[in-house]
Design a protein around this motif. Structure first.
Motif, PDB file in Angstrom:
ATOM      1  N   PHE A 313       7.137 -11.118  -3.887  1.00 14.91           N
ATOM      2  CA  PHE A 313       6.138 -11.728  -4.782  1.00 14.91           C
ATOM      3  C   PHE A 313       5.713 -12.015  -4.119  1.00 14.91           C
ATOM      4  O   PHE A 313       3.854 -12.619  -3.404  1.00 14.91           O
ATOM      5  CB  PHE A 313       6.532 -12.755  -5.433  1.00 14.91           C
ATOM      6  N   TYR A 314       5.991 -13.167  -2.403  1.00 13.27           N
ATOM      7  CA  TYR A 314       5.221 -13.673  -1.548  1.00 13.27           C
ATOM      8  C   TYR A 314       3.990 -12.646  -0.921  1.00 13.27           C
ATOM      9  O   TYR A 314       2.933 -12.842  -0.040  1.00 13.27           O
ATOM     10  CB  TYR A 314       6.122 -15.281  -0.941  1.00 13.27           C
ATOM     11  N   ASP A 315       4.748 -11.299  -0.081  1.00 14.16           N
ATOM     12  CA  ASP A 315       5.012 -10.082  -0.008  1.00 14.16           C
ATOM     13  C   ASP A 315       2.953 -10.214  -0.824  1.00 14.16           C
ATOM     14  O   ASP A 315       1.885  -9.206  -0.672  1.00 14.16           O
ATOM     15  CB  ASP A 315       5.463  -9.360  -0.034  1.00 14.16           C
ATOM     16  N   VAL A 316       3.062 -10.117  -2.075  1.00 17.25           N
ATOM     17  CA  VAL A 316       1.615  -9.269  -2.766  1.00 17.25           C
ATOM     18  C   VAL A 316       0.736 -10.471  -2.323  1.00 17.25           C
ATOM     19  O   VAL A 316      -0.793 -10.824  -2.404  1.00 17.25           O
ATOM     20  CB  VAL A 316       1.947  -9.618  -4.305  1.00 17.25           C
ATOM     21  N   GLN A 317       1.623 -11.998  -2.519  1.00 18.84           N
ATOM     22  CA  GLN A 317       0.223 -13.004  -2.248  1.00 18.84           C
ATOM     23  C   GLN A 317      -0.277 -12.622  -1.496  1.00 18.84           C
ATOM     24  O   GLN A 317      -2.013 -13.800  -1.143  1.00 18.84           O
ATOM     25  CB  GLN A 317       1.077 -13.918  -2.397  1.00 18.84           C
ATOM     26  N   GLN A 318       0.439 -12.244  -0.234  1.00 14.48           N
ATOM     27  CA  GLN A 318      -0.412 -12.235   0.941  1.00 14.48           C
ATOM     28  C   GLN A 318      -1.388 -11.054   1.192  1.00 14.48           C
ATOM     29  O   GLN A 318      -2.489 -11.069   2.087  1.00 14.48           O
ATOM     30  CB  GLN A 318       1.145 -12.441   2.172  1.00 14.48           C
ATOM     31  N   ALA A 319      -0.488 -10.276   0.547  1.00 14.33           N
ATOM     32  CA  ALA A 319      -1.893  -9.091   0.571  1.00 14.33           C
ATOM     33  C   ALA A 319      -2.991  -9.024  -0.282  1.00 14.33           C
ATOM     34  O   ALA A 319      -4.305  -9.374   0.163  1.00 14.33           O
ATOM     35  CB  ALA A 319      -0.998  -7.527  -0.057  1.00 14.33           C
ATOM     36  N   ARG A 320      -3.025 -10.144  -1.362  1.00 19.71           N
ATOM     37  CA  ARG A 320      -4.492 -10.699  -2.045  1.00 19.71           C
ATOM     38  C   ARG A 320      -4.956 -12.077  -1.223  1.00 19.71           C
ATOM     39  O   ARG A 320      -6.235 -11.386  -1.333  1.00 19.71           O
ATOM     40  CB  ARG A 320      -3.722 -11.592  -2.988  1.00 19.71           C
ATOM     41  N   SER A 321      -4.215 -11.814  -0.105  1.00 20.22           N
ATOM     42  CA  SER A 321      -4.864 -13.162   1.011  1.00 20.22           C
ATOM     43  C   SER A 321      -6.311 -12.532   1.751  1.00 20.22           C
ATOM     44  O   SER A 321      -7.458 -12.967   2.360  1.00 20.22           O
ATOM     45  CB  SER A 321      -3.966 -13.970   1.267  1.00 20.22           C
ATOM     46  N   ARG A 322      -5.486 -11.110   1.760  1.00 24.77           N
ATOM     47  CA  ARG A 322      -6.251 -10.111   2.964  1.00 24.77           C
ATOM     48  C   ARG A 322      -7.418  -9.832   2.590  1.00 24.77           C
ATOM     49  O   ARG A 322      -8.467  -9.250   3.663  1.00 24.77           O
ATOM     50  CB  ARG A 322      -6.167  -9.122   3.347  1.00 24.77           C
ATOM     51  N   PHE A 323      -7.626  -9.939   1.128  1.00 25.93           N
ATOM     52  CA  PHE A 323      -9.576  -9.835   0.307  1.00 25.93           C
ATOM     53  C   PHE A 323     -10.497 -10.931   0.686  1.00 25.93           C
ATOM     54  O   PHE A 323     -11.925 -10.555   1.082  1.00 25.93           O
ATOM     55  CB  PHE A 323      -9.281 -10.380  -0.882  1.00 25.93           C
ATOM     56  N   TYR A 324      -9.871 -12.474   1.163  1.00 26.19           N
ATOM     57  CA  TYR A 324     -10.599 -13.400   1.552  1.00 26.19           C
ATOM     58  C   TYR A 324     -10.797 -13.348   3.014  1.00 26.19           C
ATOM     59  O   TYR A 324      -9.906 -12.707   3.978  1.00 26.19           O
ATOM     60  CB  TYR A 324     -10.182 -14.490   1.078  1.00 26.19           C
ATOM     61  N   PRO A 325     -12.259 -13.929   3.381  1.00 25.15           N
ATOM     62  CA  PRO A 325     -12.295 -14.037   5.506  1.00 25.15           C
ATOM     63  C   PRO A 325     -11.380 -14.838   6.074  1.00 25.15           C
ATOM     64  O   PRO A 325     -10.496 -15.573   5.366  1.00 25.15           O
ATOM     65  CB  PRO A 325     -13.528 -14.647   5.226  1.00 25.15           C
ATOM     66  N   SER A 326     -10.971 -14.207   6.789  1.00 29.34           N
ATOM     67  CA  SER A 326     -10.314 -15.667   8.035  1.00 29.34           C
ATOM     68  C   SER A 326     -11.146 -16.262   9.027  1.00 29.34           C
ATOM     69  O   SER A 326     -12.003 -14.958   9.547  1.00 29.34           O
ATOM     70  CB  SER A 326      -9.462 -14.578   8.774  1.00 29.34           C
ATOM     71  N   ILE A 327     -11.105 -17.534   8.798  1.00 29.59           N
ATOM     72  CA  ILE A 327     -11.682 -18.584  10.213  1.00 29.59           C
ATOM     73  C   ILE A 327     -10.730 -18.993  10.835  1.00 29.59           C
ATOM     74  O   ILE A 327      -9.313 -18.888  10.770  1.00 29.59           O
ATOM     75  CB  ILE A 327     -12.156 -19.413   8.738  1.00 29.59           C
ATOM     76  N   THR A 328     -11.610 -18.697  12.525  1.00 33.08           N
ATOM     77  CA  THR A 328     -10.593 -18.874  13.526  1.00 33.08           C
ATOM     78  C   THR A 328     -11.671 -20.160  13.923  1.00 33.08           C
ATOM     79  O   THR A 328     -13.436 -19.621  14.192  1.00 33.08           O
ATOM     80  CB  THR A 328     -10.345 -18.049  13.805  1.00 33.08           C
TER      81      THR A 328
END
Length: 477
Positions: A313-328
């Protein structure tokens, strides 16, 4: 794309182009996407999964009473020698030792997932010495002592879901360790009771060996001193005697093999096992199973399957988060002499923020989400099957106990009848020629088989208790 950190903050505090009112509404939209949701148990078939051991086509009703599977193993297995063997197995069994090592490895992986929230810090000292072509005697010395820190802002739950996934993996690994411990406890108990059964069968065979020897000697005496007794009667009696001895040899072999297997299970070289007697054992005869609730809560393998589902379930959530920008956000501080122009050195500081929005990743992000979702479906199927399997094992243990108890009562009656039959045929053989040697040998053979079967029934009933204990998730306390 790189920009000043103040510009990044202005971007995320400006009204959103679709009519948002700032960061609060923006974060609320992220929450609605489910990126921060926690795992909730889905519906699973658990009612009526245990079949009634007596009533045809009926399910065993679940109860909320204390489960038989909740008993600590020391309260169930009260034989001191068996308890000693179980303790030795829990200390020395290599599978359990490896399970503990697996738990430590997964715990280290969880620490790494937690540390991902902290900024990465690196120190890269540099120094150069250069000379001029026109004047080699003139040298320029420069140095830098930079320290850089990089922080990945987990605004879209990527790191959070990775940490939660690692937590579920840790719980599943603990469940695996519990399941291994349960298997060791019940495995040692089953082998111990097997040895007690074989010991009792050897005693029965020894008694029958003596009885068949006496019959052989009597027939030999009657053949030599009475008319009408053929040599074939003596031969048949002698053959029956050797047959009983052969059964004893086979039982002794089985004892050695079980002792070797039990020695391996408790982590010691193959050797004899100290043990008690079958008649001295005491196991429960009434069970409060608490079927549905206990199967979901006590069975380590069922719980581990659900934790694997939560991890997916959390792996699916993590896969969805990759559609959003990453901020560093990256900050750098350095002590330098500016290429030798300034001496002594000075301190320089800089901070840069970067935002990377994935646009085209050759379909990898979409494919990753689809794979994660399918893995979640697979994990659900495995969990459902683990629940059904647990119910089937409880059903088998209950029906095995009931049938062994019923069969044991019948075999006990059969033994009583056959003992009288052996006694009567021996007397008739001695006093009358109407009884043939075949009746005597047949009666003794039937008695031996019935006595061995009765002991097997007792063992099967004890084994059913152990298997039910294991099927309900016990043996790990």
């Amino acid at each position: 794309m790189k920009m000043n950190i103040k510009r990044i903050l202005r971007v995320f505090t400006k009204p959103l182009p679709w009519g948002g009112v700032g960061v609060g509404l923006f974060l609320l939209s992220l929450t609605s996407c489910g990126l921060y949701n926690k795992y909730e148990r889905p519906e699973v078939k658990a009612d009526g999964i245990v079949r009634d051991p007596v009533i045809q086509n009926a399910a065993l009703q679940a109860t909320d009473t204390t489960s038989f599977g909740n008993l600590p193993w020391r309260q169930l297995f009260t034989d001191p020698q068996l308890q000693s063997l179980i303790e030795q197995g829990l200390q020395n069994n290599p599978d359990l030792l490896n399970a503990a090592l697996n738990l430590r490895m997964v715990n280290e992986a969880l620490k790494c997932a937690r540390l991902a929230f902290l900024p990465g810090i690196s120190l890269t000292p540099q120094g150069t010495i250069s000379t001029l072509r026109t004047d080699p005697a003139v040298t320029t010395k420069s140095y830098q002592l930079p320290i850089s820190a990089s922080w990945n802002v987990d605004l879209f739950g990527n790191l959070l879901n990775a940490k939660r996934s690692a937590q579920m993996q840790l719980i599943a690994t603990k469940d695996y360790q519990t399941a291994v411990q349960c298997n060791i406890v019940t495995g040692i108990a089953n082998m111990y009771y097997t040895l007690l059964m074989l010991d009792r069968q050897v005693e029965i065979v020894n008694d029958m060996e003596q009885l068949t020897k006496e019959t052989w000697e009597k027939m030999k005496f009657m053949h030599e001193n009475r008319v009408g007794y053929r040599s074939t009667a003596v031969q048949s009696a002698e053959a029956a005697y050797y047959s009983v001895q052969a059964q004893k040899v086979d039982l002794v072999r089985q004892i050695r093999e079980v002792e070797n297997s039990l020695s391996l299970l408790i982590g010691q070289p193959a050797q004899g096992i100290k043990r008690g007697q079958l008649a001295a054992q005491s196991l429960p005869s009434k069970f409060s199973t608490g079927v549905s609730i206990q199967l979901l809560n006590n069975r380590a393998d069922v719980h581990a399957a659900e934790m694997s589902l939560a991890q997916c379930f959390y792996d699916v959530q993590q896969a969805r988060s990759r559609f959003y920008p990453s901020i560093t956000i990256t900050g750098t501080g350095a002590f330098t002499n500016s290429n030798g122009l300034v001496n002594p050195g000075k301190l320089l500081f800089s901070a840069v923020g970067s935002l990377v929005q994935p646009i085209f990743q050759h379909g990898q992000i979409v494919a990753g989400l689809k794979v994660a979702q399918m893995q979640y479906e697979q994990a659900f199927n495995k969990w459902q099957n683990a629940v059904l399997k647990a119910g089937s094992e409880v059903s088998n243990a209950l029906v095995s106990y009931n049938s062994s108890a019923e069969k044991g009562e019948l075999d006990a009656k059969r033994v009583a009848v056959l003992k009288q039959n052996v006694e009567d045929t021996r007397k008739l053989m001695e006093s009358s020629s109407n009884t043939t040697y075949l009746e005597v040998i047949s009666a003794q053979s039937n008695l031996l088989n019935a006595e061995l079967s009765e002991i097997t029934d007792q063992f099967n009933k004890m084994q059913a208790v152990v298997n039910l204990y294991q099927a309900l998730g016990g043996g790990a306390k």
